[in-house]
Design a protein around this motif. Structure first.
Motif, PDB file in Angstrom:
ATOM      1  N   PRO A 161       0.804  -1.222   0.000  1.00 41.10           N
ATOM      2  CA  PRO A 161       0.000   0.000   0.000  1.00 41.10           C
ATOM      3  C   PRO A 161       0.836   1.269   0.000  1.00 41.10           C
ATOM      4  N   SER A 162       2.149   1.143   0.065  1.00 34.50           N
ATOM      5  CA  SER A 162       3.049   2.286  -0.048  1.00 34.50           C
ATOM      6  C   SER A 162       3.821   2.205  -1.353  1.00 34.50           C
ATOM      7  N   THR A 163       4.430   3.324  -1.753  1.00 35.54           N
ATOM      8  CA  THR A 163       5.198   3.414  -2.997  1.00 35.54           C
ATOM      9  C   THR A 163       6.559   4.009  -2.698  1.00 35.54           C
ATOM     10  N   ASP A 164       7.626   3.375  -3.173  1.00 32.62           N
ATOM     11  CA  ASP A 164       8.966   3.916  -2.958  1.00 32.62           C
ATOM     12  C   ASP A 164       9.073   5.339  -3.495  1.00 32.62           C
ATOM     13  N   GLY A 165       9.727   6.196  -2.712  1.00 31.48           N
ATOM     14  CA  GLY A 165       9.962   7.566  -3.140  1.00 31.48           C
ATOM     15  C   GLY A 165       8.786   8.498  -2.964  1.00 31.48           C
ATOM     16  N   LYS A 166       7.707   8.014  -2.370  1.00 32.61           N
ATOM     17  CA  LYS A 166       6.501   8.827  -2.197  1.00 32.61           C
ATOM     18  C   LYS A 166       6.075   8.807  -0.732  1.00 32.61           C
ATOM     19  N   TRP A 167       5.808   9.992  -0.196  1.00 34.32           N
ATOM     20  CA  TRP A 167       5.359  10.082   1.184  1.00 34.32           C
ATOM     21  C   TRP A 167       3.993   9.424   1.344  1.00 34.32           C
ATOM     22  N   PHE A 168       3.816   8.737   2.460  1.00 32.60           N
ATOM     23  CA  PHE A 168       2.496   8.202   2.792  1.00 32.60           C
ATOM     24  C   PHE A 168       2.190   8.493   4.257  1.00 32.60           C
ATOM     25  N   ASP A 169       0.901   8.525   4.577  1.00 35.22           N
ATOM     26  CA  ASP A 169       0.446   8.771   5.942  1.00 35.22           C
ATOM     27  C   ASP A 169       0.244   7.442   6.651  1.00 35.22           C
ATOM     28  N   TYR A 170       0.932   7.270   7.758  1.00 31.31           N
ATOM     29  CA  TYR A 170       0.799   6.075   8.587  1.00 31.31           C
ATOM     30  C   TYR A 170       0.011   6.478   9.831  1.00 31.31           C
ATOM     31  N   HIS A 171      -1.053   5.758  10.120  1.00 28.02           N
ATOM     32  CA  HIS A 171      -1.923   6.089  11.242  1.00 28.02           C
ATOM     33  C   HIS A 171      -2.139   4.812  12.046  1.00 28.02           C
ATOM     34  N   ILE A 172      -1.673   4.817  13.281  1.00 24.28           N
ATOM     35  CA  ILE A 172      -1.728   3.645  14.152  1.00 24.28           C
ATOM     36  C   ILE A 172      -2.584   3.993  15.359  1.00 24.28           C
ATOM     37  N   ILE A 173      -3.591   3.181  15.619  1.00 23.62           N
ATOM     38  CA  ILE A 173      -4.526   3.431  16.718  1.00 23.62           C
ATOM     39  C   ILE A 173      -4.534   2.220  17.635  1.00 23.62           C
ATOM     40  N   VAL A 174      -4.328   2.459  18.914  1.00 25.35           N
ATOM     41  CA  VAL A 174      -4.405   1.394  19.914  1.00 25.35           C
ATOM     42  C   VAL A 174      -5.373   1.841  21.000  1.00 25.35           C
TER      43      VAL A 174
END
Length: 236
Positions: A161-174
């Motif tokens: 779901p991510s692409t090299d060289g491109k920023w992605f938003d990671y959202h972790i909820i516990v």
């Protein structure tokens, strides 16, 4: 994606998620964009971590960078964590939670949320590593919906779901016994820790929910990952 949803419904015995509405909670930055203040690198390869132009750069041999600052006393149980991340080709990294500082080795306490787009490990970005994995084979393989083995539950996916060289938003909820991992707004993993859970295997007995700090992983000298805008919202 549809196949990830199938994974979670197939793991129905683990239960469903229910999150309360936490209006009024505030997002707090854990990274000032200028320095590693509030973070402590393990002693293996501390030079694997640096800051340049507002970006926390992970580039070097195995090491882990632990949050040791003052936000919430440096200990988090129920929270939301948001991170902007970017992988370079063949990068393998991770964002840990409920962990604790150690001088060397892979963290023995807490969970790893995988950061990997194209490295040879088939467990890709969005995986709750060794527990609920996004599986992208590096060699041709018969597709499957879900399988469970010593590496944990795995759901087949054609690409990360991510692409090299491109920023992605990671959202972790516990929250309580529930873990949700999102990438660019897409829910990748929802997992509920079952009663009596003692880790995915005997060698990972510390991979159980509790409380602890966050950490970023430097995996190997050929792996480069970037991070920005590390923010937390404490839910209790």
């Amino acid at each position: 994606m549809k196949k990830v949803t199938i994974l979670l419904s197939s793991l129905f015995f683990m239960g469903s998620l229910a999150f309360a509405d936490h209006h009024g909670k505030k997002w707090v930055s854990l990274f000032d964009g200028k320095s590693l203040q509030g973070w402590t690198a393990s002693k293996e390869n501390p030079d694997s971590f640096s800051v340049k132009n507002g970006t926390l750069i992970v580039d070097g041999g195995r090491s882990h960078l632990f949050y040791t600052g003052g936000v919430n006393g440096g200990t988090f149980k129920n929270f939301e964590l948001k991170v902007k991340a970017k992988t370079m080709k063949n990068a393998n990294g991770g964002v840990y939670f409920h962990t604790a500082y150690q001088d060397e080795g892979w963290p023995s306490q807490g969970f790893e949320c995988q950061v990997n787009t194209s490295q040879k490990d088939p467990k890709k970005t969005g995986s709750l590593y060794a527990v609920a994995n996004v599986y992208v084979p590096m060699e041709p393989e018969e597709p499957f919906i879900i399988r469970v083995d010593k590496a944990g539950a795995q759901v087949y996916r054609e690409k990360a779901p991510s692409t090299d060289g491109k920023w992605f938003d990671y959202h972790i909820i516990v929250k309580g016994e529930d873990v949700t991992i999102k990438v660019d707004g897409e829910t990748i993993v929802q997992w509920k820790q079952p009663p009596g859970y003692a880790g995915p295997n005997p060698g990972m007995s510390g991979r159980v929910l509790g409380s602890g700090t966050f950490a970023l992983q430097a995996h190997d000298p050929d792996s480069i990952t970037h991070y920005q805008d590390i923010q937390v919202k404490v839910l209790d």
